[in-house]
Design a protein around this motif. Sequence first.
Motif, PDB file in Angstrom:
ATOM      1  N   THR A  80     -19.464   6.243  -8.124  1.00  0.00           N
ATOM      2  CA  THR A  80     -18.563   5.687  -7.109  1.00  0.00           C
ATOM      3  C   THR A  80     -17.945   4.381  -7.592  1.00  0.00           C
ATOM      4  N   ILE A  81     -18.752   3.537  -8.222  1.00  0.00           N
ATOM      5  CA  ILE A  81     -18.247   2.254  -8.715  1.00  0.00           C
ATOM      6  C   ILE A  81     -17.233   2.474  -9.830  1.00  0.00           C
ATOM      7  N   ARG A  82     -17.510   3.424 -10.724  1.00  0.00           N
ATOM      8  CA  ARG A  82     -16.565   3.709 -11.805  1.00  0.00           C
ATOM      9  C   ARG A  82     -15.242   4.228 -11.247  1.00  0.00           C
ATOM     10  N   ARG A  83     -15.323   5.092 -10.232  1.00  0.00           N
ATOM     11  CA  ARG A  83     -14.096   5.612  -9.627  1.00  0.00           C
ATOM     12  C   ARG A  83     -13.296   4.496  -8.969  1.00  0.00           C
ATOM     13  N   THR A  84     -14.009   3.577  -8.289  1.00  0.00           N
ATOM     14  CA  THR A  84     -13.341   2.465  -7.637  1.00  0.00           C
ATOM     15  C   THR A  84     -12.656   1.569  -8.658  1.00  0.00           C
ATOM     16  N   MET A 110       0.825  -1.201   0.000  1.00  0.00           N
ATOM     17  CA  MET A 110       0.000   0.000   0.000  1.00  0.00           C
ATOM     18  C   MET A 110       0.871   1.266   0.000  1.00  0.00           C
ATOM     19  N   GLN A 111       1.956   1.232   0.819  1.00  0.00           N
ATOM     20  CA  GLN A 111       2.852   2.385   0.880  1.00  0.00           C
ATOM     21  C   GLN A 111       3.560   2.607  -0.459  1.00  0.00           C
ATOM     22  N   ALA A 112       3.966   1.500  -1.082  1.00  0.00           N
ATOM     23  CA  ALA A 112       4.653   1.612  -2.370  1.00  0.00           C
ATOM     24  C   ALA A 112       3.708   2.159  -3.438  1.00  0.00           C
ATOM     25  N   PHE A 113       2.456   1.712  -3.417  1.00  0.00           N
ATOM     26  CA  PHE A 113       1.468   2.199  -4.377  1.00  0.00           C
ATOM     27  C   PHE A 113       1.186   3.676  -4.139  1.00  0.00           C
ATOM     28  N   SER A 114       1.107   4.081  -2.887  1.00  0.00           N
ATOM     29  CA  SER A 114       0.905   5.494  -2.549  1.00  0.00           C
ATOM     30  C   SER A 114       2.043   6.350  -3.090  1.00  0.00           C
ATOM     31  N   ALA A 115       3.275   5.862  -2.917  1.00  0.00           N
ATOM     32  CA  ALA A 115       4.442   6.599  -3.435  1.00  0.00           C
ATOM     33  C   ALA A 115       4.401   6.673  -4.952  1.00  0.00           C
ATOM     34  N   PHE A 116       3.973   5.589  -5.597  1.00  0.00           N
ATOM     35  CA  PHE A 116       3.847   5.562  -7.059  1.00  0.00           C
ATOM     36  C   PHE A 116       2.847   6.609  -7.541  1.00  0.00           C
ATOM     37  N   LEU A 117       1.711   6.703  -6.861  1.00  0.00           N
ATOM     38  CA  LEU A 117       0.692   7.678  -7.250  1.00  0.00           C
ATOM     39  C   LEU A 117       1.227   9.104  -7.150  1.00  0.00           C
ATOM     40  N   LYS A 118       1.991   9.361  -6.108  1.00  0.00           N
ATOM     41  CA  LYS A 118       2.488  10.724  -5.879  1.00  0.00           C
ATOM     42  C   LYS A 118       3.628  11.088  -6.827  1.00  0.00           C
ATOM     43  N   THR A 119       4.540  10.151  -7.047  1.00  0.00           N
ATOM     44  CA  THR A 119       5.734  10.480  -7.833  1.00  0.00           C
ATOM     45  C   THR A 119       5.560  10.240  -9.329  1.00  0.00           C
ATOM     46  N   GLU A 120       4.920   9.123  -9.690  1.00  0.00           N
ATOM     47  CA  GLU A 120       4.781   8.779 -11.099  1.00  0.00           C
ATOM     48  C   GLU A 120       3.527   9.379 -11.733  1.00  0.00           C
ATOM     49  N   GLN A 177       1.604  11.732 -10.262  1.00  0.00           N
ATOM     50  CA  GLN A 177       1.505  13.138  -9.878  1.00  0.00           C
ATOM     51  C   GLN A 177       0.058  13.542  -9.567  1.00  0.00           C
ATOM     52  N   VAL A 178      -0.669  12.669  -8.867  1.00  0.00           N
ATOM     53  CA  VAL A 178      -2.051  12.983  -8.513  1.00  0.00           C
ATOM     54  C   VAL A 178      -2.078  13.735  -7.191  1.00  0.00           C
ATOM     55  N   SER A 179      -3.190  14.388  -6.901  1.00  0.00           N
ATOM     56  CA  SER A 179      -3.313  15.184  -5.679  1.00  0.00           C
ATOM     57  C   SER A 179      -3.370  14.286  -4.451  1.00  0.00           C
ATOM     58  N   GLU A 180      -3.123  14.876  -3.293  1.00  0.00           N
ATOM     59  CA  GLU A 180      -3.173  14.130  -2.044  1.00  0.00           C
ATOM     60  C   GLU A 180      -4.570  13.570  -1.801  1.00  0.00           C
ATOM     61  N   ALA A 181      -5.595  14.357  -2.156  1.00  0.00           N
ATOM     62  CA  ALA A 181      -6.972  13.893  -1.975  1.00  0.00           C
ATOM     63  C   ALA A 181      -7.267  12.665  -2.835  1.00  0.00           C
ATOM     64  N   THR A 182      -6.753  12.672  -4.070  1.00  0.00           N
ATOM     65  CA  THR A 182      -6.962  11.525  -4.961  1.00  0.00           C
ATOM     66  C   THR A 182      -6.228  10.295  -4.447  1.00  0.00           C
ATOM     67  N   VAL A 183      -5.024  10.486  -3.928  1.00  0.00           N
ATOM     68  CA  VAL A 183      -4.266   9.366  -3.351  1.00  0.00           C
ATOM     69  C   VAL A 183      -5.058   8.717  -2.220  1.00  0.00           C
ATOM     70  N   LEU A 184      -5.568   9.544  -1.310  1.00  0.00           N
ATOM     71  CA  LEU A 184      -6.342   9.017  -0.183  1.00  0.00           C
ATOM     72  C   LEU A 184      -7.590   8.284  -0.655  1.00  0.00           C
TER      73      LEU A 184
END
Length: 287
Positions: free
Chosen positions: A61-65, A1-11, A13-20
């Motif tokens: 919501t389902i599409r976003r998921t 989960m942590q690695a995926f979170s880092a991927f979202l932020k660095t690769e 470049q999505v917002s913090e809200a989108t990551v959460l």
Amino acid sequence: MQAFSAFLKTERQVSEATVLSYLQDLRRFAVFLGKDTETAQASDVDAFVLHMQSLGRSGATIRRTLSALHIYYSYLIKAGKCTTDPTAQIARPEGDHKLPQILTAEEAIRLLEAPEGDTAFSLRDRAMLELLYATGITVSELIGLRIENVNLRRRTLVLRHGKRQRTVVFGRPAAAALDAYIKKARPLLMQNGGDVALFINCNGSSMSRQGFWKLIKKYKERAGIDKEITPHMLRHSFAAHLLEGGADLGSLQEMMGFADPTSTAIYTKIVENKIAEVYRKAHPRAN
């Protein structure tokens, strides 16, 4: 989960809200699955979709998921953790939300022309409205602009989000409005203090979202527009009017800074609905 979170932020470049949001979707799937997510099959994802529907989750919501899970499995494949994306063959539910309202081209022009005169505030407000409609940037991006982000000669903006950078072009009317504001109005507003922001208020500080919201409401009334206008409506109008004019979805995605190409689908639907409405009104055998 942590690695995926880092991927979202660095690769990505999505917002913090989108990551959460993505991590929350992934956790729900993991809890439902009750096993290692790396071994999930299409049948598992399909069962999860049925589970969400049974809980009354909306189509949006389902599409976003599903979008979050698709990005997650794309990441796993890239990292060599699995070989297939179990979301690939899962049908996305149809939209069940209202399409965003947009301005007509005529209404957009009336709004842009509403700040009259050559006062410092009129010049500033006209430049802000012109730039927002000309580029489709968000209000946060607009009020976060600095002088160095603007190249009037090339008529471009350079926007930076972490390591990610995108260049946005704008036309001559927006360039003229910006030039007038920077040369004539901004120095006057800077007399009470200085700020690095491009657009500043009467105190010399950066414009706020609330301040810009009030300006939109004021000029909407002055322009005689009956619709409830939000700052984001100009972004929606920018996208829809570009598609109406023949722009392709790939270019629109790049201009609006979307990481997910499906994000532009809503604007295609707006244009399709407008074309259908014109057809129904104009064709003698449409009904």
